[in-house]
Design an enzyme around this catalytic site. Sequence first.
Site, PDB file in Angstrom:
ATOM      1  CG  HIS A   1      -0.375   0.029   2.541  1.00 45.25           C
ATOM      2  ND1 HIS A   1      -0.081   1.197   3.205  1.00 45.25           N
ATOM      3  CD2 HIS A   1      -0.037  -0.973   3.395  1.00 45.25           C
ATOM      4  CE1 HIS A   1       0.413   0.921   4.410  1.00 45.25           C
ATOM      5  NE2 HIS A   1       0.464  -0.391   4.542  1.00 45.25           N
TER       6      HIS A   1
ATOM      7  CG  HIS B   1       0.786   2.945  12.518  1.00 43.59           C
ATOM      8  ND1 HIS B   1      -0.531   2.534  12.678  1.00 43.59           N
ATOM      9  CD2 HIS B   1       1.179   2.456  11.321  1.00 43.59           C
ATOM     10  CE1 HIS B   1      -0.891   1.833  11.621  1.00 43.59           C
ATOM     11  NE2 HIS B   1       0.141   1.773  10.785  1.00 43.59           N
TER      12      HIS B   1
ATOM     13  CG  ASP C   1      -2.529   4.213   3.004  1.00 46.31           C
ATOM     14  OD1 ASP C   1      -2.166   3.108   2.523  1.00 46.31           O
ATOM     15  OD2 ASP C   1      -3.314   4.293   3.977  1.00 46.31           O
TER      16      ASP C   1
ATOM     17  CD  GLU D   1      -2.982  -1.693   5.337  1.00 48.69           C
ATOM     18  OE1 GLU D   1      -3.049  -2.764   5.970  1.00 48.69           O
ATOM     19  OE2 GLU D   1      -2.445  -0.656   5.802  1.00 48.69           O
ATOM     20  CD  GLU D   2      -1.179   2.187   7.664  1.00 44.02           C
ATOM     21  OE1 GLU D   2      -1.852   1.689   8.586  1.00 44.02           O
ATOM     22  OE2 GLU D   2       0.015   1.897   7.473  1.00 44.02           O
TER      23      GLU D   2
ATOM     24  CG  ASP E   1       1.411  -3.811   5.062  1.00 49.91           C
ATOM     25  OD1 ASP E   1       2.200  -2.929   5.457  1.00 49.91           O
ATOM     26  OD2 ASP E   1       0.187  -3.766   5.272  1.00 49.91           O
TER      27      ASP E   1
ATOM     28  CG  ASP F   1       2.891   0.317   7.829  1.00 51.78           C
ATOM     29  OD1 ASP F   1       2.535  -0.317   6.806  1.00 51.78           O
ATOM     30  OD2 ASP F   1       2.156   0.477   8.818  1.00 51.78           O
TER      31      ASP F   1
END
Length: 413
Positions: free
Chosen positions: A92, A388, A94, A183-184, A206, A149
Amino acid sequence: MIKNKALIERFLRYAAIDTQSSEETDTVPSTMKQHDLAKLLYEELTELGASEVVYDRENCVIYAKIPEVKADGEVSAEKDQYAALGIGFISHMDTSNACSGANVKPRFLYDYDGTDALGLLSPEEFPELKNHIGEDLIATDGTTLLGADDKAGVAEIMNMAEYFLTHPEAPHCPICIAFTPDEEIGCGVDHFNVEQFGAKRAFTVDGSEFGAVEFETFNAAAAKITVTGRSVHPGSAKGLMKNASIIAMEYNALLPADERPECTEGREGFYMLMEVHSDCEKAVMKYIIRDHDKEIFEQRKKTAATAAETLNRKYGEGTVEAEITDSYYNMAEILKDHMELVHEAEEAIRSLGGKPFSEPVRGGTDGSRLTFMGVLCPNLGTGGYNYHSRFEYASVQEMELCAETLIRIAGTR
């Protein structure tokens, strides 16, 4: 020592592009800046000579294919080769909205010695750092996330694509590639075109640690709890006021206090209060509900609904409304009958001197939903850690191994 400089340069190029997604919009993708990376990937895949490169501009999804090259050097042109023989790789574009992804300033820590040399990553706070002594680490300046990520995964897939497209003599199976947005925020494959993608077996790239082959995720649901109160002057409130904020706190107290993320691990599920907005007239709380076990998952949703019913009996029907919707399911429910894909990845990891392992993912990936959409899709590590957060970092050596794993998987099937 960095061996694959092109891989790391590619990763840094992608990390410099702000692609943070947002739950506060109703657009597709949730933020238009995700197109900035999508356009770049489309251009790079086209320049490399990938086949059937498609940029779905409406949904911000990139698709591409690399035709099979047989051991004798013949390039396959069979129409159904991708569905029948192909393998797919998905990441992904994002980044999480939990921490800023703008103006990322990567910092290198070469030959890490196990100390808090950056003034940011302390091995006392993050013990896993001790596993990276002697490696080269990429961190941030402490003001943003790094973006590993999942831009580490994106870079590793692109590295694999570049390898096969610039080494036409290297045999490999048919390869399908996709890069997704959002995705997040749980919307990564809302508009994923399985037919366009082509492969029926794939990997999301991922994960975290090199060696990870993950095939078990949470079952997941989202709960929106709306409390409707009644505001009157506090001087004459007796028997009349219904303070929505107070009732919201009562609702939260009805959920098990020891079944929150900070109290659980492994296969233990949880309820997590993500946000709350309230005053006397109205309160809105948003929860996520997680469990690996399907039966316990269903019971958790029932508990969340029953708490609302309990308060409605106390304060009047309609005071508390619970909207509970499923987000994704545990892909192990399907993958347990198709473990050959997991075994192929494990073999590739062993060929690089790694020790493959599988742990239940305390989260989900695009693969959680794709598996139920007809694309078997376990998850592979990327070499990134502390996702994150502004404490995010990546191991250069693990990224190199993760990138090589993809080449081994595609080249040995």
